[in-house]
Design an enzyme around this catalytic site. Structure first.
Site, PDB file in Angstrom:
ATOM      1  N   LYS A  20       0.844  -1.211   0.000  1.00  0.00           N
ATOM      2  CA  LYS A  20       0.000   0.000   0.000  1.00  0.00           C
ATOM      3  C   LYS A  20       0.877   1.259   0.000  1.00  0.00           C
ATOM      4  O   LYS A  20       0.667   2.189  -0.787  1.00  0.00           O
ATOM      5  CB  LYS A  20      -0.908  -0.020   1.223  1.00  0.00           C
ATOM      6  CG  LYS A  20      -1.662   1.281   1.490  1.00  0.00           C
ATOM      7  CD  LYS A  20      -2.301   1.271   2.878  1.00  0.00           C
ATOM      8  CE  LYS A  20      -2.909   2.622   3.212  1.00  0.00           C
ATOM      9  NZ  LYS A  20      -4.098   2.933   2.399  1.00  0.00           N
ATOM     10  N   GLY A 435     -24.953  11.964   6.561  1.00  0.00           N
ATOM     11  CA  GLY A 435     -24.474  11.727   7.928  1.00  0.00           C
ATOM     12  C   GLY A 435     -23.142  12.349   8.264  1.00  0.00           C
ATOM     13  O   GLY A 435     -23.036  13.146   9.181  1.00  0.00           O
ATOM     14  N   GLU A 487     -20.484  13.427  12.701  1.00  0.00           N
ATOM     15  CA  GLU A 487     -19.722  12.206  13.005  1.00  0.00           C
ATOM     16  C   GLU A 487     -18.220  12.438  13.190  1.00  0.00           C
ATOM     17  O   GLU A 487     -17.409  11.566  12.880  1.00  0.00           O
ATOM     18  CB  GLU A 487     -19.976  11.134  11.933  1.00  0.00           C
ATOM     19  CG  GLU A 487     -21.447  10.775  11.812  1.00  0.00           C
ATOM     20  CD  GLU A 487     -21.738   9.703  10.764  1.00  0.00           C
ATOM     21  OE1 GLU A 487     -20.808   8.993  10.348  1.00  0.00           O
ATOM     22  OE2 GLU A 487     -22.907   9.578  10.374  1.00  0.00           O
ATOM     23  N   TRP A 564     -19.422  -6.530   7.808  1.00  0.00           N
ATOM     24  CA  TRP A 564     -18.109  -5.881   7.751  1.00  0.00           C
ATOM     25  C   TRP A 564     -17.241  -6.223   8.956  1.00  0.00           C
ATOM     26  O   TRP A 564     -16.281  -5.529   9.267  1.00  0.00           O
ATOM     27  CB  TRP A 564     -18.281  -4.372   7.578  1.00  0.00           C
ATOM     28  CG  TRP A 564     -18.873  -4.025   6.234  1.00  0.00           C
ATOM     29  CD1 TRP A 564     -19.136  -4.885   5.206  1.00  0.00           C
ATOM     30  CD2 TRP A 564     -19.275  -2.737   5.772  1.00  0.00           C
ATOM     31  NE1 TRP A 564     -19.675  -4.224   4.140  1.00  0.00           N
ATOM     32  CE2 TRP A 564     -19.776  -2.899   4.452  1.00  0.00           C
ATOM     33  CE3 TRP A 564     -19.264  -1.457   6.334  1.00  0.00           C
ATOM     34  CZ2 TRP A 564     -20.262  -1.824   3.696  1.00  0.00           C
ATOM     35  CZ3 TRP A 564     -19.747  -0.390   5.574  1.00  0.00           C
ATOM     36  CH2 TRP A 564     -20.235  -0.571   4.279  1.00  0.00           C
ATOM     37  N   HIS A 697     -18.256  10.871  -4.453  1.00  0.00           N
ATOM     38  CA  HIS A 697     -16.938  10.280  -4.694  1.00  0.00           C
ATOM     39  C   HIS A 697     -16.095  11.153  -5.623  1.00  0.00           C
ATOM     40  O   HIS A 697     -14.912  10.898  -5.812  1.00  0.00           O
ATOM     41  CB  HIS A 697     -17.093   8.872  -5.273  1.00  0.00           C
ATOM     42  CG  HIS A 697     -17.861   7.953  -4.366  1.00  0.00           C
ATOM     43  ND1 HIS A 697     -19.219   7.746  -4.512  1.00  0.00           N
ATOM     44  CD2 HIS A 697     -17.480   7.233  -3.288  1.00  0.00           C
ATOM     45  CE1 HIS A 697     -19.629   6.926  -3.556  1.00  0.00           C
ATOM     46  NE2 HIS A 697     -18.597   6.600  -2.808  1.00  0.00           N
ATOM     47  N   CYS A 729     -24.196   9.960  -0.664  1.00  0.00           N
ATOM     48  CA  CYS A 729     -23.476   9.229   0.383  1.00  0.00           C
ATOM     49  C   CYS A 729     -22.925  10.251   1.379  1.00  0.00           C
ATOM     50  O   CYS A 729     -23.125  11.454   1.223  1.00  0.00           O
ATOM     51  CB  CYS A 729     -22.348   8.405  -0.250  1.00  0.00           C
ATOM     52  SG  CYS A 729     -22.139   6.775   0.515  1.00  0.00           S
TER      53      CYS A 729
END
Length: 758
Positions: A20, A435, A487, A564, A697, A729
């Site tokens: 990564k 959210g 959040e 998940w 996105h 989203c």
């Protein structure tokens, strides 16, 4: 006959997520291509060596991927979409990255390939694109190069290749529609060429993955297997490899194929081994996937020994992982903070290799010492069955006491909607967000400092309060109708709840690849789940105190938390989901008591939890819907329950979406230009809907006119009085400048539509 063992694949990312880091450094222009290639070489050499040292007889080669193994197969076959091709037709690692992420250090940026879930796992693959009449040729020799590498290091190897029919099944036609199966005869010569090259290198066995054989394939696809494998036979021995489910329903197709061996997943599948053994050609090698590649639990090797011993000497046998170990973290020894008892219940990829070796040795030469070794190894997982950490009598009693009344709201939707309209008095086209708001460096630093003890609880709460105050003020200024607290306190929508529920544990280094360079660290569900105290109430109540407008309470739903996480294996998924639902049901009740009138329960994973075979769907959907309703149904009639889902396909589960009986559902529709709403229109979905009006996105800011046009399109399908206006989203990954601009345009579009109705 000596039994050998093998793995179907090994994690690629490295113990410290070296791959990564190397990928992201290269993409950012901070390192060279050669430096990236060196990291790959080092990881492959280390992983082969580690597997060999753990006792694996045949190490897999070809399981490593720079982004995704399906994408690697596309390049092997020379299948590169025109928009990603190099001018000279060559293929290099930047070609691969342009397909995977839309851009690379060289070449022109272009839209990335579509990404979707690999069967029913949490890994994502890049969807191959097919066009009528396209040509295939051996274009990317990564597999052959890595075979040469491994042979030069002296390893006994088994190359891994994604099979031709599964490859075609996983792809999509672009442009003019045609039957992609018609390309089979065009790709087979490339497979023949690859197998011939492997034979030249002295390879005896090739693992050819055909997981599509666990599905309910159309007859024409099943019929294609015989001629395809007829064309591939003769150069090397082929181990036809299946995983993730049973193969019994396709056994007639499988046993007629000209292959030399078959691998079956004995963990996820339910095939009777004695029947399977009897039904296969007696000269075939049978590879049994007995060590679970998809979970973190230690195997009960004594039980496996008893189950497998009757098969010894009945035919050539291998033992393997159930599927690739790609889905498992790498090394349990890196976990220094886990409680010793809990740690004794786990096995990560390297420990799973050792399990294979231990079981193989015992079956090859059973004696008292070996059986005692198996018993000693299996003792912790057997002791777990009676551990107080696993069983909570109160949870089990509460679960047993659930009645049909517990999963139904008091009034039907129409009556609830009336009471909610009176309570909230929202305008037409009400605006809200999903959210989360941007997680700035400051927010992440605040959480990290608190987690690592550099910040005390009081100062942490003060810091989070400031970010919530900022989020509320921004929303007030923008003119949104239903607000969220943003959040700021949450690292991850599942991990946050797992950290506050009994029955979960967390690892330090339990990373698994999700896609490309993205890794996730799923929580582990080790026991009965309960909520020791309220989780979200403090922050929701504080946010509501800052505004006269309604603030949504935000929960992650039970099915998503289950899907998940690494789940328990000693109880059903249904039991786990309902335990989570009961814990979150109490949270709904506490949010209501704190004055929160709108509560969102997110279920983005509801669809991805579907079993692979449609015959098993109904049972899953029944308990998944019941779990959501158990979570939500405690709400009073004037409490509005929202849910959020992000899928590309609703048609085949529309009944279940409606059965959730959420007052409002928000969905991801912007990328499909509102086409997803057809499902809701055709079904005559009765409740309220918030179709996402822009794609979060992308950093692009949608114009007011564009959003307005989408909403008009939505209103042609769904009555305007039941439509909400929202992004598709959460906004966690965006920056504040584009977030403000996009939301301002969204609010203005809604206001324009309201003015028309006056």
């Amino acid at each position: 006959m000596t039994i050998l063992n093998h793995t179907l694949g090994f994690p690629r990312v490295g113990l410290k997520r070296e791959l990564k880091k190397a990928q992201e450094s290269y993409w950012a222009g901070n390192s060279t291509q050669e430096e990236l290639l060196n990291v790959g070489r080092e990881l492959r050499a280390r992983h082969w060596q580690q597997q060999q040292q753990a006792g694996v007889d045949l190490v897999p080669v070809g399981d490593f991927a720079w982004y995704d193994h399906v994408l690697t197969t596309s390049l092997l076959l020379g299948n590169v979409p025109e928009r990603h091709q190099n001018a000279d037709g060559s293929i290099d690692i930047d070609t691969l990255f342009r397909i995977g992420r839309g851009r690379a250090p060289t070449g022109k940026p272009a839209a990335a390939a579509e990404m979707t879930k690999w069967f029913n796992t949490n890994y994502h693959y890049m969807v191959p694109e097919f066009q009528q009449g396209q040509q295939f040729k051996l274009g990317w020799t990564q597999l052959l190069d890595e075979v040469d590498e491994a042979l030069a290091l002296g390893h006994k190897i088994k190359p891994v290749l994604l099979g031709p029919i599964t490859y075609l099944w996983l792809g999509k036609v672009k442009g003019e529609q045609f039957d992609r199966l018609s390309l089979l005869n065009d790709i087979l010569p490339v497979y023949q060429q690859v197998l011939a090259e492997l034979a030249k290198r002295g390879i005896e066995w090739v693992q050819i993955d055909e997981p599509a054989l666990v599905l309910e394939l159309p007859q024409e696809w099943l019929d294609a297997y015989q001629p395809a494998y007829q064309a591939l036979q003769g150069q090397v021995k082929l181990l036809l490899t299946t995983y993730f489910d049973s193969i019994g329903h396709n056994i007639d197709t499988i046993r007629a194929l000209p292959v030399q061996g078959l691998h079956v997943d004995v963990v996820a599948g339910h095939d009777d081994l004695a029947v399977l053994n009897k039904n296969l050609p007696k000269e075939w090698l049978l590879s049994l996937g007995v060590i679970n590649g998809r979970n973190v639990w230690r195997a009960d090797l004594s039980s496996w020994f008893e189950r497998l011993q009757p098969l010894v000497n009945s035919r050539p046998l291998w033992l393997g992982s159930s599927c690739s170990l790609l889905h498992s973290p790498i090394d349990l020894n890196e976990e220094t903070r886990l409680d010793a008892e809990v740690k004794s219940w786990f096995a990560f990829a390297l420990q799973k290799c050792a399990e294979l070796a231990l079981l193989t040795q015992a079956l090859n030469a059973p004696n008292d010492a070996k059986l005692a070794e198996l018993a000693a190894y299996s003792a912790p997982i057997r002791a777990r069955r009676s551990s107080s950490r696993v069983h909570n009598a109160q949870v089990e009693q509460r679960l047993a006491a659930i009645t049909s009344q517990d999963i139904e709201r008091q009034l039907p939707y129409e009556a609830r909607a009336e009471t909610q309209r009176k309570r909230f008095n929202l305008p037409a086209w009400p605006t809200t967000t999903i959210g989360s708001f941007p997680q700035t460096t400051e927010i992440r630093g605040l959480r990290l400092d608190f987690k690592q003890g550099r910040l005390d609880g009081k100062n942490y709460r003060t810091g989070i309060s400031e970010h919530i105050k900022h989020a509320i003020a921004e929303q007030e200024r923008l003119g949104l109708d239903v607000l969220v607290h943003g959040e700021a306190e949450r690292n991850d929508m599942v991990e946050y709840f797992g950290e506050h529920l009994d029955g979960f544990v967390f690892t330090q280094n339990g990373w698994v690849q999700s896609y490309g360079s993205r890794c996730v660290k799923p929580p582990v569900i080790i026991g009965d789940i309960s909520r020791p105290e309220a989780i979200t109430v403090e922050w929701a109540k504080y946010a509501q105190s800052l505004t006269e407008k309604p603030v949504k309470g935000m929960l992650t739903g039970p099915v998503t938390i289950l899907c998940w996480s690494f789940p328990r294996e000693d109880v059903s998924r249904e039991t786990i989901a309902k335990q989570i639902a009961l814990a979150l049901r109490d949270e709904v009740e506490d949010l209501e008591k704190a004055g929160i009138g709108i509560i969102q329960i997110d279920e983005p994973a509801l669809r991805e939890g579907l079993p692979l075979r449609r015959a098993d769907w109904q049972a899953y959907l029944q308990w998944a819907v019941d779990a959501f309703k158990l979570n939500a149904a405690v709400a009073q009639n004037d409490t509005q329950i929202h849910t959020h889902m992000c899928y590309c396909e609703f048609n085949d589960i529309m009944d279940s979406i409606a059965a959730l009986d959420a007052d409002v559902i928000t969905i991801e529709t912007s990328r499909s230009d509102m086409e997803l709403l057809e499902s809701f229109e055709d079904f005559a979905y009765p409740n309220e809907i918030g179709p996402g009006v822009y794609d979060i996105h992308s950093p692009n800011v949608p114009s007011v006119e564009w959003i307005e046009a989408l909403l008009r399109k939505a209103a042609q399908r769904i009555p305007a009085e039941r439509l909400w206006v929202n992004p598709d989203c959460g906004l966690k990954t965006r920056g504040w400048p584009e977030t403000r601009q996009a939301l301002a345009n969204m609010v203005l579009a809604a206001q324009r539509l309201r003015e028309e109705q006056v």
